[in-house]
Design an enzyme around this catalytic site. Structure first.
Site, PDB file in Angstrom:
ATOM      1  N   ARG A  62       3.253  -3.876   2.608  1.00  0.00           N
ATOM      2  CA  ARG A  62       1.899  -3.330   2.604  1.00  0.00           C
ATOM      3  C   ARG A  62       1.887  -2.014   1.853  1.00  0.00           C
ATOM      4  O   ARG A  62       2.797  -1.204   2.000  1.00  0.00           O
ATOM      5  CB  ARG A  62       1.396  -3.094   4.029  1.00  0.00           C
ATOM      6  CG  ARG A  62      -0.035  -2.562   4.064  1.00  0.00           C
ATOM      7  CD  ARG A  62      -0.499  -2.250   5.477  1.00  0.00           C
ATOM      8  NE  ARG A  62       0.292  -1.193   6.111  1.00  0.00           N
ATOM      9  CZ  ARG A  62       0.151   0.108   5.878  1.00  0.00           C
ATOM     10  NH1 ARG A  62      -0.750   0.545   5.020  1.00  0.00           N
ATOM     11  NH2 ARG A  62       0.913   0.983   6.495  1.00  0.00           N
ATOM     12  N   VAL A  63       0.876  -1.856   1.025  1.00  0.00           N
ATOM     13  CA  VAL A  63       0.585  -0.561   0.418  1.00  0.00           C
ATOM     14  C   VAL A  63      -0.837  -0.205   0.811  1.00  0.00           C
ATOM     15  O   VAL A  63      -1.645  -1.072   1.144  1.00  0.00           O
ATOM     16  CB  VAL A  63       0.760  -0.578  -1.121  1.00  0.00           C
ATOM     17  CG1 VAL A  63       2.222  -0.768  -1.496  1.00  0.00           C
ATOM     18  CG2 VAL A  63      -0.098  -1.621  -1.782  1.00  0.00           C
ATOM     19  N   SER A  64      -1.137   1.078   0.766  1.00  0.00           N
ATOM     20  CA  SER A  64      -2.440   1.541   1.257  1.00  0.00           C
ATOM     21  C   SER A  64      -3.551   1.494   0.217  1.00  0.00           C
ATOM     22  O   SER A  64      -4.718   1.364   0.578  1.00  0.00           O
ATOM     23  CB  SER A  64      -2.303   2.973   1.786  1.00  0.00           C
ATOM     24  OG  SER A  64      -1.389   3.001   2.859  1.00  0.00           O
ATOM     25  N   THR A  65      -3.195   1.630  -1.059  1.00  0.00           N
ATOM     26  CA  THR A  65      -4.229   1.678  -2.096  1.00  0.00           C
ATOM     27  C   THR A  65      -3.864   0.769  -3.264  1.00  0.00           C
ATOM     28  O   THR A  65      -2.705   0.410  -3.451  1.00  0.00           O
ATOM     29  CB  THR A  65      -4.413   3.108  -2.643  1.00  0.00           C
ATOM     30  OG1 THR A  65      -3.230   3.476  -3.368  1.00  0.00           O
ATOM     31  CG2 THR A  65      -4.689   4.114  -1.532  1.00  0.00           C
ATOM     32  N   GLN A 115      -1.051   1.863  -5.694  1.00  0.00           N
ATOM     33  CA  GLN A 115       0.345   1.767  -5.266  1.00  0.00           C
ATOM     34  C   GLN A 115       0.876   0.371  -5.557  1.00  0.00           C
ATOM     35  O   GLN A 115       0.116  -0.582  -5.694  1.00  0.00           O
ATOM     36  CB  GLN A 115       0.463   2.076  -3.772  1.00  0.00           C
ATOM     37  CG  GLN A 115       0.077   3.495  -3.420  1.00  0.00           C
ATOM     38  CD  GLN A 115       0.065   3.717  -1.909  1.00  0.00           C
ATOM     39  OE1 GLN A 115      -0.391   2.876  -1.159  1.00  0.00           O
ATOM     40  NE2 GLN A 115       0.575   4.871  -1.501  1.00  0.00           N
TER      41      GLN A 115
END
Length: 74
Positions: free
Chosen positions: A7-10, A13
């Protein structure tokens, strides 16, 4: 069977470092699930799909614990 969850937040990324780790662990690309979402959001389609595939004895590998959940209750 081994699975990976990234998982990345944005959207700016990248998952690359996480995916590389899973591949080195012998996880097949079709068994890697990912999301682009804040960890605070409860709806994550990649995680939901991964959880639906798991069977007794399977292993889920994450790059860091905060990639899959923000707290123990989550």
């Amino acid at each position: 069977m081994k699975f990976g969850y990234a998982r990345v937040s944005t959207k700016t990324q990248k998952h690359d470092l996480q995916f590389d780790t899973f591949l080195k662990e012998g996880i097949k690309p079709r068994n890697i699930y990912a999301d682009i979402s804040s960890g605070a959001k409860s709806e994550r389609k990649g995680l939901d799909e991964l959880l639906s595939k798991l069977r007794e004895g399977d292993t889920v590998i994450v790059w860091k614990m905060d990639r899959i959940a923000r707290s123990l209750s989550h």
